[in-house]
Enzyme design. Sequence first.
Site, PDB file in Angstrom:
ATOM      1  N   SER A  66      32.447  31.532  45.569  1.00  0.00           N
ATOM      2  CA  SER A  66      33.432  31.308  44.513  1.00  0.00           C
ATOM      3  C   SER A  66      33.522  32.567  43.650  1.00  0.00           C
ATOM      4  CB  SER A  66      33.060  30.080  43.679  1.00  0.00           C
ATOM      5  OG  SER A  66      34.091  29.753  42.785  1.00  0.00           O
ATOM      6  N   THR A  67      33.313  32.469  42.343  1.00  0.00           N
ATOM      7  CA  THR A  67      33.482  33.611  41.438  1.00  0.00           C
ATOM      8  C   THR A  67      32.610  34.792  41.869  1.00  0.00           C
ATOM      9  OG1 THR A  67      33.828  32.041  39.636  1.00  0.00           O
ATOM     10  CG2 THR A  67      33.420  34.332  39.035  1.00  0.00           C
ATOM     11  N   HIS A 122      36.795  30.006  47.179  1.00  0.00           N
ATOM     12  CA  HIS A 122      37.686  29.355  46.217  1.00  0.00           C
ATOM     13  C   HIS A 122      38.792  30.331  45.826  1.00  0.00           C
ATOM     14  CE1 HIS A 122      34.082  26.658  44.892  1.00  0.00           C
ATOM     15  NE2 HIS A 122      34.621  26.264  46.024  1.00  0.00           N
ATOM     16  N   MET A 127      30.169  29.600  40.274  1.00  0.00           N
ATOM     17  CA  MET A 127      29.789  28.614  39.271  1.00  0.00           C
ATOM     18  C   MET A 127      29.778  27.217  39.891  1.00  0.00           C
ATOM     19  SD  MET A 127      28.949  27.878  36.183  1.00  0.00           S
ATOM     20  CE  MET A 127      29.335  29.259  35.103  1.00  0.00           C
TER      21      MET A 127
END
Length: 349
Positions: free
Chosen positions: A169-170, A195, A288
């Site tokens: 993700s991030t 994501h 996260m």
Amino acid sequence: MLRKQIRVLVVDDSILFRKVLIDRLSQQENIEVVGYAINAFDAQRKIPLLRPDVITLDVEMPGMNGIDFLKQLMPKHPIPVILVSSLNITVFDALSAGAVDFVRKPDMTKDNSTAIFITELIRKISIAANSKVRLAKPQPAARNFAPMPLPSSFPSSKLSSIVIAIGASTGGTEATLSILKDLPANMPGIVITQHMPPGFTKMYADRLNRICKINVKEAVHGDKIIPGQALLAPGDQQMKVVKIGGEYTVNCFDGEKVSGHKPSVDVLFNSVADTVKQNAIGIILTGMGRDGASGLCKMRANGAYTIGQNKESCVVYGMPMVAYNLGGVCIQASCEQIPNLIMQRLKTM
């Protein structure tokens, strides 16, 4: 106890859009908009005075674009930056220059588009405020730790029976790139969930394909998982691995969000655990939350070898931390170490 407000600087050359951002963000209890800048030069002057915790940055601005701005900003002021971008390939250059994440600009003519955008931006500002800024480093032409390819005698039938699954993700766009570009061409098939909104996944896959030795493409429902190729889950679709006859393929479908995401890492990892079992390698990278943690646990329980990105190299040590705490991680490592771990594991399978 009062929660500390996140000090935000808005950098955008559009008067209308800047006003929308400032008005909406100022309504949040945990955000204080400390100022705005109309371009990169204005931002350079104001950052030392305003000392923001997070910057929202328009990528395309007159005078100096967001990429050049980031290259000058990060060495002096390593502040988390959220890009506010239209559907544009330059967003990945800006992420490479040190930005933490990005949000796609809304279509102001569509109902609820702005509200959805603001909700996503607020969420990412909160994540960015607790992230670790990654300074861009020049890469040498040849890296000493790049792993050797599998021997030519490695059975092709074995390559076809193994699947490598990656979730992020991030901070994951650069983490995944760091791993894939060091892998040789003769790899088992790879499946990836990152994501990312629709449209950007196609551009990201194309970017990876230009840089890496393996082929990379945005997955299409029914694509076969074949050696030497990586399939990236399309934005706003779930992706599962299924077995049809003796071949692994991907099932891409419009399902509900799982673990808060579509595409979801848990959806991918759970399908790999059920389908590939001990012939899989699972890798969970920066991000996260907990998406992918339970899926990685299931992969390990079914015999897969699992790797979690370590805290020191994560932009956000969330998903890998939860997976590790739940017992789903065989070993933690940096992105620079992961390619060698993959190759070592493959030679024992």
